[in-house]
Design a protein around this motif. Structure first.
Motif, PDB file in Angstrom:
ATOM      1  N   ILE A  64       0.859  -1.186   0.000  1.00  0.00           N
ATOM      2  CA  ILE A  64       0.000   0.000   0.000  1.00  0.00           C
ATOM      3  C   ILE A  64       0.892   1.232   0.000  1.00  0.00           C
ATOM      4  O   ILE A  64       2.089   1.144   0.296  1.00  0.00           O
ATOM      5  CB  ILE A  64      -0.970   0.045   1.206  1.00  0.00           C
ATOM      6  N   TYR A  65       0.295   2.372  -0.334  1.00  0.00           N
ATOM      7  CA  TYR A  65       1.038   3.625  -0.264  1.00  0.00           C
ATOM      8  C   TYR A  65       0.106   4.719   0.233  1.00  0.00           C
ATOM      9  O   TYR A  65      -1.113   4.633   0.084  1.00  0.00           O
ATOM     10  CB  TYR A  65       1.660   3.991  -1.611  1.00  0.00           C
ATOM     11  N   THR A  66       0.710   5.716   0.853  1.00  0.00           N
ATOM     12  CA  THR A  66      -0.051   6.850   1.370  1.00  0.00           C
ATOM     13  C   THR A  66       0.644   8.118   0.921  1.00  0.00           C
ATOM     14  O   THR A  66       1.855   8.255   1.080  1.00  0.00           O
ATOM     15  CB  THR A  66      -0.108   6.812   2.917  1.00  0.00           C
ATOM     16  N   GLU A  67      -0.111   9.026   0.330  1.00  0.00           N
ATOM     17  CA  GLU A  67       0.423  10.314  -0.101  1.00  0.00           C
ATOM     18  C   GLU A  67      -0.092  11.396   0.834  1.00  0.00           C
ATOM     19  O   GLU A  67      -1.299  11.621   0.908  1.00  0.00           O
ATOM     20  CB  GLU A  67      -0.006  10.604  -1.538  1.00  0.00           C
ATOM     21  N   ARG A  68       0.808  12.007   1.549  1.00  0.00           N
ATOM     22  CA  ARG A  68       0.482  13.084   2.484  1.00  0.00           C
ATOM     23  C   ARG A  68      -0.664  12.673   3.399  1.00  0.00           C
ATOM     24  O   ARG A  68      -0.606  11.651   4.032  1.00  0.00           O
ATOM     25  CB  ARG A  68       0.197  14.379   1.747  1.00  0.00           C
TER      26      ARG A  68
END
Length: 130
Positions: A64-68
Motif C-alpha cells: 500500500i502507499y499513502t500520499e500526504r
C-alpha cells in the motif's frame, strides 16, 4: 470486511494476510482506497495500534502507499502484486504438501488428482479451462 482471527498468529499478520487475499482475488484493486487505520480498527474490533502496525508493514512491503494526508491505497506496482499472488500460492502448496506427505502417495497421483479437482471446480463455476 469480515476477518476470522485465529489465536496462533499475531493479529496484525492476519490483517496483512487478509489484505493480500483480497488483492489476489481482485476484491481490492490496484489504486483502490482502503479504510483509514482508525476505521479499520473499528470495523475489525482491533486495537488501533494493531491496525497501525499492519499498515506500516504493508507500506514497507510496498503493498500500500499513502500520499500526504490522503487515504492509503493499494499499490499499482505489478511486480508487488504478482509477488503477493505467488506468496499465497506457495503458502497453499506448502500447507497441502505438509498435509498429504504422511499418506504416502506418489507425486504423479497427487498431481493427477489436483488437476482433476481444479477442472471439476472450474466446470462447476462456469470457468473455461486454460
Amino acid at each position: 470486511m469480515n476477518v476470522q482471527f485465529n489465536k496462533r498468529d499475531p493479529v496484525y499478520v492476519q490483517v496483512i494476510r487478509h489484505f493480500k487475499e483480497q488483492i489476489a482475488t481482485g476484491v481490492l484493486e490496484p489504486g483502490q482506497e482502503i479504510p483509514s487505520r482508525r476505521e479499520l480498527a473499528n470495523r475489525l474490533k482491533i486495537n488501533p495500534n494493531t491496525a497501525q502496525r499492519a499498515y506500516k508493514e504493508m507500506e514497507e512491503a510496498g503493498l500500500i502507499y499513502t500520499e500526504r494526508n490522503l487515504p492509503s491505497k493499494i499499490t499499482k506496482d505489478e511486480q508487488v502484486l504478482g509477488a503477493v499472488r505467488e506468496e499465497l500460492i506457495d503458502d497453499a502448496v506448502d500447507t497441502f504438501v505438509h498435509a498429504i506427505r504422511s499418506i504416502n502417495v506418489s507425486a504423479e497421483d497427487v498431481l493427477d488428482r489436483v488437476k482433476e479437482k481444479l477442472e471439476t471446480d472450474q466446470d462447476t463455476r462456469g470457468y473455461e479451462n486454460d
